[in-house]
Write a protein that holds these residues in place. Sequence first.
Motif, PDB file in Angstrom:
ATOM      1  N   PRO A 263      42.047  36.396  36.455  1.00 41.33           N
ATOM      2  CA  PRO A 263      41.153  35.234  36.338  1.00 41.33           C
ATOM      3  C   PRO A 263      40.557  34.841  37.691  1.00 41.33           C
ATOM      4  O   PRO A 263      41.176  35.020  38.744  1.00 41.33           O
ATOM      5  CB  PRO A 263      42.075  34.129  35.807  1.00 41.33           C
ATOM      6  N   ARG A 264      39.371  34.280  37.641  1.00 42.54           N
ATOM      7  CA  ARG A 264      38.644  33.935  38.873  1.00 42.54           C
ATOM      8  C   ARG A 264      39.413  32.926  39.722  1.00 42.54           C
ATOM      9  O   ARG A 264      39.341  32.959  40.953  1.00 42.54           O
ATOM     10  CB  ARG A 264      37.253  33.385  38.490  1.00 42.54           C
ATOM     11  N   ASP A 265      40.165  32.019  39.086  1.00 40.85           N
ATOM     12  CA  ASP A 265      40.839  30.969  39.858  1.00 40.85           C
ATOM     13  C   ASP A 265      42.057  31.481  40.624  1.00 40.85           C
ATOM     14  O   ASP A 265      42.640  30.752  41.426  1.00 40.85           O
ATOM     15  CB  ASP A 265      41.235  29.795  38.955  1.00 40.85           C
ATOM     16  N   ARG A 266      42.456  32.737  40.421  1.00 42.60           N
ATOM     17  CA  ARG A 266      43.615  33.275  41.144  1.00 42.60           C
ATOM     18  C   ARG A 266      43.261  33.658  42.582  1.00 42.60           C
ATOM     19  O   ARG A 266      44.154  33.804  43.408  1.00 42.60           O
ATOM     20  CB  ARG A 266      44.190  34.493  40.421  1.00 42.60           C
ATOM     21  N   ILE A 267      41.982  33.878  42.858  1.00 46.41           N
ATOM     22  CA  ILE A 267      41.543  34.214  44.216  1.00 46.41           C
ATOM     23  C   ILE A 267      40.397  33.273  44.576  1.00 46.41           C
ATOM     24  O   ILE A 267      39.316  33.354  43.977  1.00 46.41           O
ATOM     25  CB  ILE A 267      41.071  35.682  44.318  1.00 46.41           C
ATOM     26  N   GLN A 268      40.638  32.374  45.520  1.00 47.96           N
ATOM     27  CA  GLN A 268      39.624  31.395  45.888  1.00 47.96           C
ATOM     28  C   GLN A 268      38.635  32.037  46.858  1.00 47.96           C
ATOM     29  O   GLN A 268      38.927  32.249  48.039  1.00 47.96           O
ATOM     30  CB  GLN A 268      40.274  30.173  46.538  1.00 47.96           C
ATOM     31  N   SER A 269      37.462  32.382  46.341  1.00 51.30           N
ATOM     32  CA  SER A 269      36.468  33.069  47.155  1.00 51.30           C
ATOM     33  C   SER A 269      35.106  32.984  46.501  1.00 51.30           C
ATOM     34  O   SER A 269      34.996  32.961  45.270  1.00 51.30           O
ATOM     35  CB  SER A 269      36.859  34.547  47.336  1.00 51.30           C
TER      36      SER A 269
END
Length: 568
Positions: A263-269
């Motif tokens: 999921p996108r929220d697992r890597i803040q970038s």
Amino acid sequence: MVALSPSYRDAALNSLAGSEVDVLVIGGGVVGAGCALDAVTRGLTVGLVEARDFASGTSSRSSKLIHGGLRYLEMLDFGLVREALRERGLILQRLAPHLARPVRFLYPLKHRGWERLYAGAGVTLYDTMAFSGAGSGVPHHRHLTRRGALRACPALRGDSLVGALQYYDAQVDDARHTMFLARTAAAYGAHVVSRTEVVAFLREGERVTGVRVNDLEHDRTYEIRAQQVINATGVWTDETQSLVGERGQFHVRASKGIHLVVPRDRIQSSTGLILRTASSVLFVIPWGRHWIVGTTDTDWALDKAHPAASSKDIDYLLTEVNKVLSRPLERADVQGVYAGLRPLLSGESESTSKLSREHTVASPVPGLVVVAGGKYTTYRVMARDAVDACVHSLARSVPRCVTDRVPLLGADGYPALWNRRGLLASSSGLHVARVEHLLGRYGSLTTELLDLIGEDPDLGRPIEGADDYLRAEFVYAAAAEGARHLVDVLTRRTRISIETFDRGVVAAPAAAELMGRVLGWTAEQRDREVENYRLRVEAERASQEQQDDETADAARLGAPDVVPVRLS
């Protein structure tokens, strides 16, 4: 507009069996579909047969990047990089602007001084090659300080870099792009048929004159005559050649690459990442509400239809990406896993990462052309070269390749519709975000889906278990995009199988009901499709718990292949 409907498939098979074509292509991956489009737009009569679904092999399991390949630049393969960057520009700006889009990457620098000069010179050359070709279609690279890099990607550990380079490449949904190639070829008059397996070659003396195929949907056999046959079967090249009874001029070796979806929220970038590993590079690629992390590069000599990702593969990727992340990824963060096989021209090196990504075209016997190797981005060049080889053997003048000027279906009118997306949302009753989603998957053909929703507003609702996709997309996949089975839609027309933690099991019943309306499935057939898909997911999960390729392969093969729909 030509729809790859059930009735189209029947008519295409009958047409192929009823007359000789100039060119018959074996293989419905990106190169085979590209060959069909190239040949038909030169004015040739064309057929394409695919044993499974369009893009069911390598062409749906790539990193989904359209790129020159920075690592090939470092290997001094300037010709391959220049060629691939030219193709990237064509796809982005002319051929498939509705399917491809620029993507930003961050390359962390670990050493002061020399590394910025070395890497910066390489990326400058990369951008220069792009601009000297068909035009870049993406912004120029930038140098970033350590602070600037952490602002773009807060997920990075502070001690993992001293600065960074930011550059752009492009991405595409590979399976949808390949399907659009096949459908565009059909729109120009090619007969394209999936679930049709070549079981033998027809010969007149030494010359290949066609093929014998088995329609796997209805268990019927046909003979298809052709002036020229193109073997574009990727990692199955050697197996297809063995049907001819001739030793090939080259061999294709399979290299396995696996990818994780989180999921996108697992890597803040706000940017993708490209990272060096001991043997290759690792990408962290933005993918809608997700990230794709990959890839591996290991030899594979087991089942080619369903390559399996082992627990060792998954742990390797997690270990490598976690070296730079302040908050490490865990196995529980992994939504989806997929494994694909690269077709590499076999060489002497033991390491598949050193084998050639160049392509080769050969004619081992009269009437047969073989194309193999290459990379996804350069599919059009491979197709051009293969059709050129066919044309050389045809006893008449044939125009040159024009596919650099032939947009795929959905491309024409796409920019205008994108600008009108607010008006489309108002008139259809959909949220503008839903319209943007459709435009990015169908381009100007979005109006056909909006027409379906206009006729049946219930199709404008999201599918149960996969909120990103509308119910209309499942009807349309079966009616117009050649989907014959539930697995075709959940793994290739959509990407639900890798974008949800349940791998599409929750969406499967509703998807089967919607597809069944078009394909005429009985309740028993719908249940069989759903159960087959559930067993597939179960087998894939089991394979990903195994420690090595052999046990992972055995676990994956525990699920039966898709059950053909037998009409009574």
